[in-house]
Design an enzyme around this catalytic site. Sequence first.
Site: not given
Length: 431
Positions: A261, A304, A307, A310, A312-313, A363, A370, A373
Site C-alpha cells: 500500500h 494499491r 485501485k 487519488d 494524496c498519493y 481526491d 478537504d 488532500h
Amino acid sequence: MSTDPSVTSGNGTEAIEGGGEGDVRREDDEATTAAARRKKMAAYYDLIVETRGFKDDGCTSETSIQQVDLENLILKFLYHPVGPQVKLLYPEHITFLLKSIADLPPSFQSLDASQPWLLYWSLNALDLLHSLPPTIAQNVASTLAACQHPTGGYAGGIGQLAHLAATYAATRAIGIVGGPAFAITDRKKMLEFLLRIKQPDGSFISHDDGETDIRGAYCAIATAAILNILTPALVAGTAEWIGRCQTYEGGLGGFPGNEAHGGYAYCGVAALHILGRMDVIDIPALLHWLSQRQMVFEGGFQGRTNKLVDSCYSFWQGSVFPLVASATNGAALTSDHEWLFDPIALKHYVLHCCQDMSGGLRDKPGKGRDLYHTCYALSGLSLAQYTSDENPSSALSETDYPLAPLCPEHGFSKKKVAEALRYFGTLPNPP
C-alpha cells in the site's frame, strides 16, 4: 514578449541589452526545441486518449467499471497539455486554508480527535504556498500544549489518550511554525511514552493497549528524529521489523503479510531512511512496484494495485522516489536528475482534475475538497517541481507558481525541517 526595459527590439527580434546575435540564435533554438517537445507530447496524449479504457481481459468487475467511469469523467477535466493551461489557484487555496485555521464549521466536530492533524494539513499547505501567517506560532503552541498528555506524547484533543499519529502531526506542526512552539514539548516524557509503546519485536503500538502497524513505527521514529531523542533502545529491531513488511509485489504493507500500500510503503521507507537502514528491503523490487503505481491516463498515483487514482498519493508514493534516490546514489533518478515518475503528468492531474475553483484540492473529480488532500496534493506537486539537485524540473515552467521544496523524509518544507533539527539538535538527550 518581455516587459523588461532593458529589452530592445529590431528586425522583428528581441535580445537582452549587452547580448547579440548569439543570444537571439540560442533563443530561437530553444523555442524550436520547446515546440518540438510540445508536438511530441501532443501526439503522446492523443494516443493515450485514443487507447484509454481499462483492459479487464473480459472479466468485468465493480473495480473495472469504476475505473472506466473515472477515465471518462477525467477526460472532461484533462485539458490538452499543449492547449490552454490550468494554473495553480494559489490565492483561492490560501483563502481556503486561512479560513479553515480561523473557523471550522460544526460539521468538523467528528474530527475532534484529529486537531493536530487539522493544524498540520493546513499549516503545511500554507507553508508550501509561502503564505504561513507570521503571527500564528503562539496560537498553534497554545492549542498543541493543551493536547500534550501528562505522561508524554500528544493526544488528538484535550483530555484524550496520547496517540502516535497525533504526536507525529503535532511535532510536524511545531516544526512548521517554530518560535515559541519549539519549547512546548516535554522531551523526557515523550521518550518515556515512545519507549512504553515500543514492542519486543521492534514495532510500535499506536497508543497504550493499541494496535500495531507500520504507521506507528514511522510516527515514532520521525518524532524522535525531529526532537533529537533517537536512542539505541528506541530503534532496536525496528528496521528488521519494517523489512518483514515488504511484500512479494515489492511494496510494503501495514504489517508482515499484508497487501502492499502506498501510505504504508512511504512510512516504512521514510523510517528506514531516517535510520540509515535501507539495506533491509529489496530496492529493485520496491521501484518495480512503485513505478507501476502512476496511472498512464490520469497521470496521478494509485495507492494499491487495481485501485483508483487519488491525489494524496502524489505525496505518499511520490516521496518514496527521492528517499530511494538519496539512499542509493540515484537509483530512482532519470538522466536529467528527475525522479523516476512523470512529473508533468502528475502536475496535469493535480492542476486539472483536483483543484476546486473556490480553493482547496480534492481526491479526484466528483469528490469534495478537504484539508487532507489539499496538503498532500500540494506536497506531491512540490516534489514534482524540483530535481534531485533542487533545480526546477520539467514540471516547473516560468509561468508556474513555485512551491517551497518539500522534505520527503519528514513531510514538510526543507527549510522548516532544517530549522527544527538545528533547534532540537542543540538540546541534550533526556536522561
